[in-house]
Enzyme design. Structure first.
Site, PDB file in Angstrom:
ATOM      1  N   LYS A   1      49.500  44.971  93.641  1.00 56.42           N
ATOM      2  CA  LYS A   1      48.845  44.234  94.564  1.00 56.42           C
ATOM      3  C   LYS A   1      47.323  45.313  95.013  1.00 56.42           C
ATOM      4  O   LYS A   1      47.479  46.639  94.596  1.00 56.42           O
ATOM      5  CB  LYS A   1      49.612  44.004  95.948  1.00 56.42           C
ATOM      6  CG  LYS A   1      49.113  42.960  96.926  1.00 56.42           C
ATOM      7  CD  LYS A   1      49.727  41.607  96.525  1.00 56.42           C
ATOM      8  CE  LYS A   1      49.013  40.701  97.220  1.00 56.42           C
ATOM      9  NZ  LYS A   1      49.416  39.432  96.856  1.00 56.42           N
TER      10      LYS A   1
ATOM     11  N   GLY B   1      51.054  26.863 110.370  1.00 59.71           N
ATOM     12  CA  GLY B   1      50.019  27.635 109.345  1.00 59.71           C
ATOM     13  C   GLY B   1      49.736  26.486 108.544  1.00 59.71           C
ATOM     14  O   GLY B   1      50.539  26.213 107.454  1.00 59.71           O
TER      15      GLY B   1
ATOM     16  N   GLY C   1      46.903  26.153 106.471  1.00 64.12           N
ATOM     17  CA  GLY C   1      45.843  26.831 105.673  1.00 64.12           C
ATOM     18  C   GLY C   1      45.894  26.033 104.479  1.00 64.12           C
ATOM     19  O   GLY C   1      46.354  24.825 104.076  1.00 64.12           O
TER      20      GLY C   1
ATOM     21  N   VAL D   1      48.048  26.564 101.604  1.00 67.90           N
ATOM     22  CA  VAL D   1      49.362  25.991 101.318  1.00 67.90           C
ATOM     23  C   VAL D   1      49.975  25.016 102.269  1.00 67.90           C
ATOM     24  O   VAL D   1      50.352  24.031 101.826  1.00 67.90           O
ATOM     25  CB  VAL D   1      50.295  27.265 101.088  1.00 67.90           C
ATOM     26  CG1 VAL D   1      51.616  26.736 100.603  1.00 67.90           C
ATOM     27  CG2 VAL D   1      49.474  28.458 100.153  1.00 67.90           C
TER      28      VAL D   1
HETATM   29  P1  NAD Z   1      45.500  30.599 104.651  1.00 74.07           P
HETATM   30  O1  NAD Z   1      44.632  31.755 105.119  1.00 74.07           O
HETATM   31  O2  NAD Z   1      44.544  29.424 103.786  1.00 74.07           O
HETATM   32  O3  NAD Z   1      46.296  29.790 105.971  1.00 74.07           O
HETATM   33  C1  NAD Z   1      47.054  30.609 106.835  1.00 74.07           C
HETATM   34  C2  NAD Z   1      46.845  29.505 108.012  1.00 74.07           C
HETATM   35  O4  NAD Z   1      47.713  30.212 109.074  1.00 74.07           O
HETATM   36  C3  NAD Z   1      45.427  29.473 108.427  1.00 74.07           C
HETATM   37  O5  NAD Z   1      45.255  27.995 109.014  1.00 74.07           O
HETATM   38  C4  NAD Z   1      45.358  30.288 110.001  1.00 74.07           C
HETATM   39  O6  NAD Z   1      44.568  29.777 111.018  1.00 74.07           O
HETATM   40  C5  NAD Z   1      46.948  30.237 110.359  1.00 74.07           C
HETATM   41  N1  NAD Z   1      47.456  31.095 111.157  1.00 74.07           N
HETATM   42  C6  NAD Z   1      47.218  32.450 111.166  1.00 74.07           C
HETATM   43  N2  NAD Z   1      47.744  33.156 112.242  1.00 74.07           N
HETATM   44  C7  NAD Z   1      48.328  32.045 113.008  1.00 74.07           C
HETATM   45  C8  NAD Z   1      49.511  32.461 113.814  1.00 74.07           C
HETATM   46  N3  NAD Z   1      49.637  33.515 114.591  1.00 74.07           N
HETATM   47  N4  NAD Z   1      50.222  31.044 114.380  1.00 74.07           N
HETATM   48  C9  NAD Z   1      49.933  30.250 113.550  1.00 74.07           C
HETATM   49  N5  NAD Z   1      48.932  29.827 112.739  1.00 74.07           N
HETATM   50  C10 NAD Z   1      48.238  30.762 112.356  1.00 74.07           C
HETATM   51  O7  NAD Z   1      46.732  31.296 103.756  1.00 74.07           O
HETATM   52  P2  NAD Z   1      47.464  30.464 102.414  1.00 74.07           P
HETATM   53  O8  NAD Z   1      46.936  30.687 101.383  1.00 74.07           O
HETATM   54  O9  NAD Z   1      47.742  28.986 103.101  1.00 74.07           O
HETATM   55  O10 NAD Z   1      48.825  31.123 102.499  1.00 74.07           O
HETATM   56  C11 NAD Z   1      49.912  31.056 103.544  1.00 74.07           C
HETATM   57  C12 NAD Z   1      50.870  31.967 103.368  1.00 74.07           C
HETATM   58  O11 NAD Z   1      51.632  31.976 102.282  1.00 74.07           O
HETATM   59  C13 NAD Z   1      50.263  33.315 103.391  1.00 74.07           C
HETATM   60  O12 NAD Z   1      51.293  34.401 104.046  1.00 74.07           O
HETATM   61  C14 NAD Z   1      50.241  33.887 102.233  1.00 74.07           C
HETATM   62  O13 NAD Z   1      50.405  35.355 101.824  1.00 74.07           O
HETATM   63  C15 NAD Z   1      51.368  33.062 101.371  1.00 74.07           C
HETATM   64  N6  NAD Z   1      51.232  32.641 100.208  1.00 74.07           N
HETATM   65  C16 NAD Z   1      50.329  32.064  99.672  1.00 74.07           C
HETATM   66  C17 NAD Z   1      49.982  31.785  98.534  1.00 74.07           C
HETATM   67  C18 NAD Z   1      48.957  31.167  97.872  1.00 74.07           C
HETATM   68  O14 NAD Z   1      49.057  30.258  96.639  1.00 74.07           O
HETATM   69  N7  NAD Z   1      48.011  30.652  98.705  1.00 74.07           N
HETATM   70  C19 NAD Z   1      51.294  32.105  97.524  1.00 74.07           C
HETATM   71  C20 NAD Z   1      52.290  32.834  97.805  1.00 74.07           C
HETATM   72  C21 NAD Z   1      52.323  33.210  99.382  1.00 74.07           C
END
Ligand code: NAD
Length: 362
Positions: free
Chosen positions: A95, A195, A197, A199
């Site tokens: 990473k 959350g 976002g 995913v």
């Molecule tokens: P993202 O940044 O698109 O979405 C995260 C969301 O969480 C945002 O809408 C943000 O406003 C919200 N958020 C942040 N702090 C918060 C809180 N305190 N309470 C409630 N909501 C909150 O990220 P993503 O790509 O959707 O990923 C989400 C999670 O999944 C992360 O932890 C990431 O590491 C993990 N993940 C993502 C992927 C991927 O393919 N994108 C793969 C594996 C793991």
């Protein structure tokens, strides 16, 4: 006259022992990338390459301290080793983190300089996008190195991995439902997605299509209103979130929400979500969930869809193949839940033991 400074004055004495710090986590290599000209301050951590090159995204984040950045990259790279191993991929774990504000500090020069640092590692580390970085940033990295995945589809890449990650989480959730209730139908089940976002939003789409009753929480109000309107989900406030009367809790925002306080409040039967490192302390909170009778789908197993997707890009991207491999998360989750129950251990430990069998040839 040119002032000649002693070399030692440019390198301040270090107050910690990094080798001692990483001895327990068994990292192979940590690279500090420093380029004042572009403002690049990055750390690349290669945790393990036994199964293949270390693949893991680059996170750009305004860390409060450099120690915090180092801890994050060490923790995340270790997680990638386990994720690749449990998913049957021939990849190691790595990473990178870039210290900076992803809204203000990005530039082509910075990502190209970062790409040259990656290139110097001769394929030992392969990067991709992560929180704070985008496929556009990876295009700049790709100008300097071949060791990058997650490129835009227009460049023959796999594009945004989030929909595939969400599909894997959905598969893991359905397997958990089958394990807990003998039936994997989510129709009518109350699911809280924390959350929404990249995913979380895609997960909400799968869930509402199946007729689940979906509750959503986020700190971004605009996004909440948009997703609520599009999918008919119910917005809930962050206060009292862990006291809700629900069937499934899907953490898709932050890590470490499964801590002592929150677990004691949770009323659900299943936890299955995308966030990395959901258990605040694996050895404490894994068993605590078992004691409460909550089925926990290990995060690094069910959120591996994104990794499977970028891995497929290395061998000529085929989305249908990536999705088929991601679908296998259903069976893998079921096997781990059953193994954990048979061995009387918590599910995260059961998953880690299977991963370690591959990584260390145990
Ligand atoms: P993202 O940044 O698109 O979405 C995260 C969301 O969480 C945002 O809408 C943000 O406003 C919200 N958020 C942040 N702090 C918060 C809180 N305190 N309470 C409630 N909501 C909150 O990220 P993503 O790509 O959707 O990923 C989400 C999670 O999944 C992360 O932890 C990431 O590491 C993990 N993940 C993502 C992927 C991927 O393919 N994108 C793969 C594996 C793991």
């Amino acid at each position: 006259m040119i002032e000649v400074k002693e070399i030692s004055s440019a390198v301040a004495p270090l107050a910690c022992n990094i080798f001692d710090h990483v001895a327990g986590s068994k990292h192979e290599q940590i690279v500090f990338c420093n380029d004042p000209e572009t403002g690049l301050k990055a750390i690349i951590a290669i945790h393990n390459t036994n199964l293949g090159p270390a693949l893991g995204g680059t996170r750009m984040w305004m860390y409060k301290t450099e120690a915090e950045a180092l801890n994050d990259v060490l923790r995340l790279s270790r997680g990638m080793t386990y994720k690749a191993a449990i998913s049957g991929l021939n990849l190691g774990g790595g990473k990178a983190v870039i210290i900076g504000d992803s809204k203000k500090d990005k530039s082509e020069a910075l990502f190209r300089r970062f790409g040259r640092f990656i290139n110097n590692l001769n394929g030992q580390y392969i990067t991709a996008e992560d929180v704070g970085t985008s496929t556009k940033d990876m295009e700049y990295v790709a100008m300097e190195t071949k060791s990058v995945t997650g490129l835009p589809e227009s460049m023959g890449g796999s594009g945004d991995p989030s929909p595939v990650t969400a599909y894997g989480v959905y598969m893991g959730m359905k397997a958990s439902a089958k394990f807990a209730w003998g039936n994997d139908e989510l129709n009518g089940k109350k699911v809280l997605v924390q959350g929404i976002g990249n995913v979380g939003r895609n997960l909400v789409s799968h869930l509402t299509k199946e007729g689940a009753v979906v509750y959503i929480a986020d700190i971004n109000e605009e996004q909440l209103n948009k997703v609520a309107a599009e999918y008919g989900a119910t917005v809930v406030s962050n206060e009292g979130l862990y006291d809700l009367d629900i069937d499934i809790y899907a953490p898709c925002a932050l890590g470490a929400t499964l801590n002592t306080e929150n677990i004691s409040r949770l009323k659900c039967s299943i936890v299955a979500g995308a966030a990395n490192n959901q258990l605040a302390e694996e050895s404490v909170h894994g068993p605590m969930l078992v004691e409460k009778g909550i089925v926990y789908a290990p995060d690094f197993l069910i959120n591996a869809g994104g990794l499977i997707n970028v891995y497929s890009e290395l061998n000529g991207y085929d989305r249908s193949k990536a999705l088929a491999q991601t679908e296998h998360i259903y069976n893998a989750t079921m096997d781990i839940l059953k193994n954990a129950q048979a061995d009387g251990i918590h599910t995260q430990l059961a998953a880690m033991q299977i991963a370690e069998k591959r990584i260390y040839n145990k």
